[in-house]
Motif scaffolding. Structure first.
Motif, mmCIF file in Angstrom:
data_model
loop_
_atom_site.group_PDB
_atom_site.id
_atom_site.type_symbol
_atom_site.label_atom_id
_atom_site.label_comp_id
_atom_site.label_asym_id
_atom_site.label_seq_id
_atom_site.Cartn_x
_atom_site.Cartn_y
_atom_site.Cartn_z
ATOM 1 N N GLU A 113 0.989 -1.152 -0.066
ATOM 2 C CA GLU A 113 -0.062 -0.167 0.091
ATOM 3 C C GLU A 113 0.865 1.217 0.007
ATOM 4 O OE1 GLU A 113 -3.258 0.246 -0.602
ATOM 5 O OE2 GLU A 113 -3.160 -1.793 -0.520
ATOM 6 N N VAL A 114 1.974 1.372 0.777
ATOM 7 C CA VAL A 114 2.790 2.444 0.715
ATOM 8 C C VAL A 114 3.595 2.713 -0.572
ATOM 9 C CG1 VAL A 114 4.788 3.507 1.987
ATOM 10 C CG2 VAL A 114 3.382 2.051 3.377
ATOM 11 N N PHE A 115 3.836 1.419 -1.239
ATOM 12 C CA PHE A 115 4.238 1.518 -2.564
ATOM 13 C C PHE A 115 3.414 1.996 -3.614
ATOM 14 C CE2 PHE A 115 5.151 -0.381 -6.841
ATOM 15 C CZ PHE A 115 6.411 -0.647 -6.772
ATOM 16 N N LYS A 116 2.086 1.651 -3.448
ATOM 17 C CA LYS A 116 1.132 2.200 -4.166
ATOM 18 C C LYS A 116 0.886 3.756 -4.219
ATOM 19 C CE LYS A 116 -1.475 -1.972 -4.631
ATOM 20 N NZ LYS A 116 -2.477 -2.441 -4.418
ATOM 21 N N SER A 117 1.079 4.213 -2.757
ATOM 22 C CA SER A 117 1.049 5.780 -2.556
ATOM 23 C C SER A 117 2.230 6.293 -3.134
ATOM 24 C CB SER A 117 0.868 6.012 -0.840
ATOM 25 O OG SER A 117 -0.175 5.080 -0.510
ATOM 26 N N THR A 118 3.493 5.649 -3.078
ATOM 27 C CA THR A 118 4.489 6.386 -3.408
ATOM 28 C C THR A 118 4.633 6.461 -4.884
ATOM 29 O OG1 THR A 118 5.682 5.321 -1.651
ATOM 30 C CG2 THR A 118 7.367 6.193 -3.248
ATOM 31 N N CYS A 119 4.008 5.536 -5.505
ATOM 32 C CA CYS A 119 3.803 5.572 -7.205
ATOM 33 C C CYS A 119 3.041 6.993 -7.517
ATOM 34 C CB CYS A 119 3.064 4.521 -7.785
ATOM 35 S SG CYS A 119 4.319 3.090 -7.828
ATOM 36 N N GLY A 120 1.912 7.143 -6.423
ATOM 37 C CA GLY A 120 0.964 8.342 -6.774
ATOM 38 C C GLY A 120 2.003 9.588 -6.430
ATOM 39 N N VAL A 121 2.701 9.448 -5.354
ATOM 40 C CA VAL A 121 3.574 10.692 -5.046
ATOM 41 C C VAL A 121 4.434 11.030 -6.289
ATOM 42 C CG1 VAL A 121 5.371 11.520 -3.623
ATOM 43 C CG2 VAL A 121 3.486 10.455 -2.614
ATOM 44 N N LEU A 122 4.848 9.984 -6.807
ATOM 45 C CA LEU A 122 6.191 10.184 -8.012
ATOM 46 C C LEU A 122 5.051 10.840 -9.135
ATOM 47 C CD1 LEU A 122 8.889 9.564 -8.028
ATOM 48 C CD2 LEU A 122 8.359 7.369 -8.874
ATOM 49 N N PHE A 173 3.934 -8.712 -8.894
ATOM 50 C CA PHE A 173 3.203 -8.557 -10.405
ATOM 51 C C PHE A 173 2.242 -7.299 -10.326
ATOM 52 C CE2 PHE A 173 -0.168 -9.404 -13.161
ATOM 53 C CZ PHE A 173 0.619 -9.764 -14.318
ATOM 54 N N GLU A 174 1.583 -7.220 -9.387
ATOM 55 C CA GLU A 174 0.656 -5.908 -8.844
ATOM 56 C C GLU A 174 1.389 -4.889 -8.810
ATOM 57 O OE1 GLU A 174 -2.460 -5.283 -5.551
ATOM 58 O OE2 GLU A 174 -2.436 -7.175 -6.141
ATOM 59 N N LEU A 175 2.426 -4.967 -8.044
ATOM 60 C CA LEU A 175 3.340 -3.809 -7.763
ATOM 61 C C LEU A 175 3.948 -3.187 -9.128
ATOM 62 C CD1 LEU A 175 5.128 -4.796 -4.588
ATOM 63 C CD2 LEU A 175 3.317 -3.179 -4.807
ATOM 64 N N ILE A 176 4.487 -4.173 -9.854
ATOM 65 C CA ILE A 176 4.967 -3.709 -11.145
ATOM 66 C C ILE A 176 4.056 -3.031 -12.055
ATOM 67 C CG2 ILE A 176 6.403 -4.500 -13.236
ATOM 68 C CD1 ILE A 176 7.808 -6.583 -11.512
ATOM 69 N N GLU A 177 2.808 -3.517 -12.089
ATOM 70 C CA GLU A 177 1.722 -3.052 -12.877
ATOM 71 C C GLU A 177 1.759 -1.500 -12.403
ATOM 72 O OE1 GLU A 177 -1.617 -5.292 -12.714
ATOM 73 O OE2 GLU A 177 -2.155 -4.842 -14.683
ATOM 74 N N TYR A 178 1.685 -1.162 -10.869
ATOM 75 C CA TYR A 178 1.405 0.163 -10.701
ATOM 76 C C TYR A 178 2.692 1.028 -11.024
ATOM 77 C CZ TYR A 178 -2.657 0.049 -7.641
ATOM 78 O OH TYR A 178 -3.963 0.381 -7.156
ATOM 79 N N LEU A 179 3.647 0.676 -11.336
ATOM 80 C CA LEU A 179 4.853 1.337 -11.730
ATOM 81 C C LEU A 179 4.499 2.102 -12.972
ATOM 82 C CD1 LEU A 179 8.119 -0.375 -10.745
ATOM 83 C CD2 LEU A 179 7.617 1.886 -10.046
ATOM 84 N N GLU A 180 3.743 1.561 -14.006
ATOM 85 C CA GLU A 180 3.642 1.994 -15.159
ATOM 86 C C GLU A 180 3.327 3.685 -15.291
ATOM 87 O OE1 GLU A 180 0.745 0.023 -17.604
ATOM 88 O OE2 GLU A 180 0.937 1.380 -19.166
#
Lengths: 849, 312
Positions: A268-277, A358-365
């Motif tokens: 969840e923190v990863f996803k929020s960080t992607c949002g921040v980025l 897998f899910e995290l890498i997808e979020y990085l897009e």
């Protein structure tokens, strides 16, 4: 104008002026700092108000229920006042009022105590050994803090009302209502807050504070915000960002070490960080490129290379070096955050949560796409490479134990797809650029304003150029009184950056080290590395296919719009599209080389027949066949020996794997048998066309190589011989399967070959001497090869002859069992007669002579 | 090779000028000011070609008329040289000398001294303009003490009737002498690269801001002239703007050039000499430079090509 005033130089040369300016700057800074501080406070208050509102909404039903209950109680009072029951109660007196307030104050105090107690328990159990920055986050937790403020206020309000009454003020009816309302709010909120206190056992809840802070910092750093040009503020913002990054890293450390938190919570923190980025990448387009928000690297100026007016003089007078120039690092923030993102992926890979990864890498897009759109495609490519290494290491670390083929395959495929999507999106953004829109806004820009350049939607890669243009044009207006550089020139200056970005992006996309990644898999210890390699190669085939189309579009765009400058003699970027095509061809050859290498091992692999996996062996076999065809069409026959060998071996393996185990002669079995024949028929077809091209070029080297492969296989086989079996397959596919097998690949291959012959072999149209009623011109070719002549001259026949026909007549004819072509049908017999017999006769004549 | 007709001594034999000839005017303290110095240097540089490598290119420059030789003698007096390889060489050197006087002081004075000789009827005596004043009675010259002592000539005030003086001023489009003096005053505004107090602490002196203000002021003051010290202001200017200023400066030079030729031809007519300078199409005229400016404005001009075309 001010600059015209003769006193202007006097001002510039006067100490008082600079002192005054300094004072004005100081005053401005103080004023704005005050505004900034209050702006921040107002923002905090509005946030608090929002939270109170949310708490109110959450408590509203209960408060309403309480009020309705009181209302009904009052109504009941009215109904009951004439009953004996009512006489049991008395109306509240002054004492009652005091008691109410005392109770309210006590409630506030009790709730405060309870809440702190709860928080203390959480703090002592979870955050006791946490680093300072995490404890700070915990202490600055906004929801809890605002709740405590509300409680404190209520307690104090009740006390003040009590004191007022002691001072003989009339009891406040409104006060009672407010106290009642706030009591309701705090009590019911307490229930929510208590529940929330439990969630604080999970430190990721604190990340909301960090994320919110990041977004606030980005807003503050933008050109349109207060004091954004002030260096001290910029440094302060950077310092705050660094503080938050360090808090994030500490949080990551805590989460990493805790097996219960390192999964979903970490993600969840990863996803929020992607949002921040993502937010940062958008905000970056409005931050001054010279802002101290970016970390600075100092570059020393040369004494003899235009160090600027007066700088050498100052250095000489002070006996120092020329003051260095600050070179901003525009990627510092992303680089610091990416470390955290890698950590999350690594931790989850270590604990075997592949689906989550897998899910995290997808979020990085999403953030990576924004980075690419900002022109940092190199960075995107680097990040993709880093993640690939991390994932591969993770897969290797698990070895044979826990990772399944499909999980690993899904991860590698996701990475390949991410790369494909990112690069395609980059090329698409180049094709669908906003240049015209920006230029239109540029023509209406107020060059004397410092902020407007950030409002026209300039892409990040052109921002620095926009700022430079702004500096120069405002100087022109100051000196000339009007804008001298015309719109077309401004347009060209911006266009140059678009052109540079196109060149850079294309260079990265074309030169991306795909081969290196495949080799890393090849050399790795990963289980089922063959399948992983196949995934990469398969996706790369898709990528190459899409790339070819996009590059053509970019080339069109380049020729039409971005490839030339309106200003002659400008150092304009140059893209050599022919060199690019060569590079793409090289990449394609490399890729096909990988395909050829994979064909045989894949067919021998245990998972080859697994229908849950894509049929990579089939795909690569067909692709290699098509590659050979393409090379034949280009008459490029060098270095094809190994590719053909792999194709040959792969075909035989594929045939064996497709052959039905039992054959009953039913229609279904005939279909299955037909499917198994397909690769063999393709092989024969491709081999036949190779003969035609060798004849066309007059160089039989490749044909001899092909024959050698066939001969070797034939020699190694028992009885019946290999070629007899193939001959049977050809004959059966024509006659015995009771249906015609037309193949799209073989048909289009034939058409392409026909066009190639038409293009390459010159023919002459002649009329026969004995002209009858209707005489058609006959094509005559002087090519030395009879085979080539047949194809060049007989236009009507060419469409019906195929590579199989050529191979049958060129290789099979004359060998044992192939003395007669009766079983191959009249068409092939006719072709043989036309091709071979006259040659034989000629040979016989010569022999006789 | 053009030979000189007569030696300086021969020319001046028997001629008594009324005014003291041009002398070293000495430097004013602020003439060392960098901006003024480079302005004068840049603007007076190559108003006409300095070295002629390609004689054919300037074949159109001719001194025509029956009194062409007498005219050439006058031109030798102006440029101070006693030889010239061709008409073009002579005319260009005269233009360069006169333009230097004009850009330095806005005007140049010459006393016309009749000789009474048939081959050299007049001599032009070049005068320092800063000690000469025009009055209704003619020109009054106040000779500095040092000069008088040097020549053992005690005559402090010299007078010359206006009819015997040829005065050439800056062309009207550049504003004349007064405007040039004002401009020079502005160019003396920044005597040092940065103020002496720049290193003082807590003053908040910003060199970038100072430089930008300085160059904005100086370039605005020299707008008509098109002066543009490229290497010093390149941080603030686009290539287009620097080209624009370059063309304005070339236009200014062209106007000075044509003004000098016009004035010289008027002088020859005034002296009743049958001779005139014809420039042909050797050098670019103001109209031609205007056309080039229009071409770059419309985006058809090639900067490198323009530089090649306009530089000698």
């Amino acid at each position: 104008m001010f600059l015209n005033a003769p006193s202007f130089p006097k001002l510039l040369n006067s100490r008082r002026y600079w002192r005054f300016l300094n004072f004005v700057e100081w005053g401005k800074f103080k004023g704005l700092a005050w505004t900034y501080k209050y702006d921040q406070k107002i923002e905090e208050k509005s946030l608090a108000a929002k939270m109170y509102w949310e708490l109110t909404v959450a408590s509203a039903v209960n408060i309403l229920l309480a009020c309705v209950s009181v209302y009904f109680l009052h109504l009941s009072d009215g109904w009951l006042q004439h009953t004996n029951f009512y006489n049991w109660f008395k109306l509240p007196t002054s004492d009652g009022y005091e008691t109410l307030l005392s109770v309210s104050a006590a409630t506030g105090g009790v709730l405060l105590g309870l809440y702190y107690n709860g928080i203390l328990v959480v703090g002592s159990s979870i955050y006791a050994k946490a680093p300072n920055n995490i404890r700070n986050l915990f202490a600055e937790e906004k929801v809890g803090n605002n709740y405590i403020k509300l409680l404190s206020f209520l307690t104090f309000l009740s006390i003040v009302l009590l004191v007022a009454e002691l001072l003989h003020y009339q009891p406040s009816k409104l006060g009672v209502v407010v106290v009642l309302f706030m009591n309701g709010l705090t009590v019911f909120s307490f229930a929510l807050m208590g529940r929330r206190a439990f969630s604080l056992f999970n430190p990721t809840v604190l990340y909301q504070t960090v994320a919110h802070e990041f977004i606030r910092l980005f807003e503050r750093a933008q050109a349109n915000s207060l004091l954004s040009k002030n260096k001290s503020i910029q440094l302060h913002l950077k310092k705050m960002a660094n503080r938050n990054i360090s808090a994030l890293n500490s949080l990551s450390q805590i989460l990493k070490d805790d097996p219960n938190l390192s999964g979903r919570s970490f993600a969840e923190v990863f996803k929020s960080t992607c949002g921040v980025l993502y937010s940062y990448e958008s905000a970056k387009r409005r931050i001054h490129t010279s802002s101290r928000w970016y970390e600075q690297k100092y570059l020393h100026k040369r004494w003899h290379a235009g160090s600027g007016w007066g700088t050498r003089d100052i250095a000489l007078q002070t006996g120092t070096q020329i003051s260095p120039e600050a070179e901003p690092d525009y990627f510092w923030f992303e680089r610091k955050l990416e470390r955290f993102l890698y950590d999350v992926i690594e931790t989850n890979l270590r604990s075997g949560k592949f689906k989550l990864v897998f899910e995290l890498i997808e979020y990085l897009e999403v953030p990576l796409s924004e980075i690419a759109l900002n022109g940092d495609v190199e960075e995107c490519s680097r990040i993709l490479g880093d993640i690939f290494s991390i994932v591969l290491r993770g897969i290797e670390a698990h070895g044979e134990k826990s990772i399944g083929t499909k999980d690993a395959l899904a991860l590698v495929e996701m990475l390949a797809v991410l790369r494909l999507r990112l690069f395609m999106r980059t090329l698409d953004s180049i094709i669908e650029n906003n240049f015209e829109d920006v230029c239109q806004k540029l023509s209406k820009l107020n060059w004397m304003s410092n902020k407007t350049i950030y409002e026209i939607g300039l892409p990040y890669f052109a921002l620095k150029q926009g700022e430079w243009l702004h500096k120069c044009l405002s100087f022109e207006i100051e000196t000339e009184g009007y804008l001298v550089s015309p719109h077309w020139y401004q347009r060209t200056m911006i266009k140059m950056k678009y052109a540079e970005n196109i060149k850079r992006a294309i260079d990265v996309v074309i030169n991306d080290d795909f081969g290196g990644r495949v080799m890393r898999i090849k050399n790795s210890n990963a289980k089922d590395k063959l399948i992983l390699e196949s995934v990469l190669v398969s996706r790369e085939l898709e990528f190459q296919n899409k790339l070819n189309g996009r590059i053509r579009q970019v080339e069109g765009l380049w020729t039409e719009a971005f490839g030339h400058s309106e200003v002659k003699g400008l150092a304009w970027p140059n893209i050599d599209f022919s060199a690019l095509s060569k590079k793409i061809d090289e990449q394609e050859a490399l890729l096909l080389g990988f395909c050829a290498d994979l064909v045989v091992p894949l067919n021998n692999h245990a998972v080859a027949g697994d229908k849950e996996l894509p049929d990579y062996s089939g795909q690569f076999l067909v692709v290699v066949g098509q590659y050979l065809t393409k090379r034949y069409l280009n008459q490029d026959l060098k270095g094809l020996s190994k590719v053909f060998e792999a194709y040959f071996a792969g075909t035989l393996l594929k045939f064996t794997s497709l052959l039905p185990r039992q054959y009953s002669g039913s229609e279904r079995d005939r279909f299955l048998l037909g499917d198994a024949f397909e690769p063999v028929l393709d092989l024969v077809d491709v081999s036949g066309w190779a003969k035609l091209v060798c004849d066309l070029k007059g160089d039989q080297t490749h044909w001899n190589e092909i024959c050698a492969v066939w001969d070797k296989q034939n020699a190694d086989s028992g009885t019946p011989s290999f070629i007899e079996k193939v001959g049977n397959i050809i004959a059966m596919s024509d006659n015995d399967l009771h249906f015609s097998r037309f193949d799209d690949l073989r048909t289009s291959r034939g058409m392409e070959m026909y066009r190639m012959i038409e293009r390459e072999v010159p023919v002459e149209e002649v009329f026969p001497k004995d002209r009858s009623f209707y005489v058609r011109a006959i094509k005559k070719s002087s090519h030395p090869s009879k085979l080539v002549r047949i194809f060049a001259e007989e236009e009507s026949v060419i469409r019906s002859y195929s590579g199989t026909d050529i191979f049958l007549t060129s290789y099979f004819w004359g060998k044992p069992g192939f003395e007669s072509f009766e079983r191959f049908g009249w068409r092939r017999k006719q072709f043989l007669e036309e091709l071979v017999e006259p040659e034989q006769e000629k040979g016989a004549d010569e022999g006789a002579g | 090779m053009r030979r000189r007709i007569s030696s300086r001594e021969d020319k001046w034999k028997g001629v008594k000028p009324k005014l003291y000839p041009r002398f070293g005017e000495g430097f004013r303290d602020d003439d060392h000011v960098f901006d003024l110095g480079i302005f004068r240097r840049d603007m007076s540089l190559a108003v006409a070609p300095i070295l002629i490598n390609d004689e054919k290119r300037y074949k159109g420059v001719e001194i025509k008329g029956d009194d062409a030789e007498k005219v050439k003698e006058l031109l030798f007096d102006i440029n101070g040289r006693e030889w010239g390889r061709s008409d073009a060489d002579l005319v260009f050197s005269v233009i360069n000398s006169l333009s230097q006087y004009l850009i330095w002081s806005g005007e140049s004075l010459f006393e016309i001294c009749p000789t009474g000789k048939s081959d050299v009827p007049f001599i032009l005596n070049s005068i320092s303009s800063n000690v000469v004043y025009k009055t209704p009675f003619g020109y009054i010259q106040l000779v500095p003490k040092e000069m008088r002592q040097l020549d053992r000539d005690e005559k402090k005030i010299r007078i010359c009737p206006a009819k015997d003086v040829w005065k050439i001023e800056l062309p009207p489009n550049l504003g004349g002498v007064r405007e040039l003096k004002n401009l020079q005053k502005k160019l003396r505004s920044f005597p040092t690269s940065f103020p002496p107090f720049s290193f003082e602490e807590n003053l908040g002196f910003d060199l970038n801001r100072f430089n930008r203000g300085r160059w904005s002021f100086l370039l605005r003051a020299t707008r008509k002239w098109g002066w543009f010290p490229h290497n010093l202001v390149r941080d603030y200017a686009t290539e287009y703007y620097s080209m624009f200023r370059y063309l304005v400066s070339e236009r200014t030079k062209a106007s000075i050039r044509s003004h000098i030729i016009r004035q010289l031809n008027q002088l020859f007519a005034r002296l009743k000499l049958d001779g005139r300078i014809d420039m042909g199409s050797a050098l670019l005229s103001e109209e031609q430079i205007d056309k080039i400016s229009e071409s770059i404005l419309s985006g058809n001009g090639d900067f490198a090509e323009i530089l090649k075309r306009t530089r000698y």
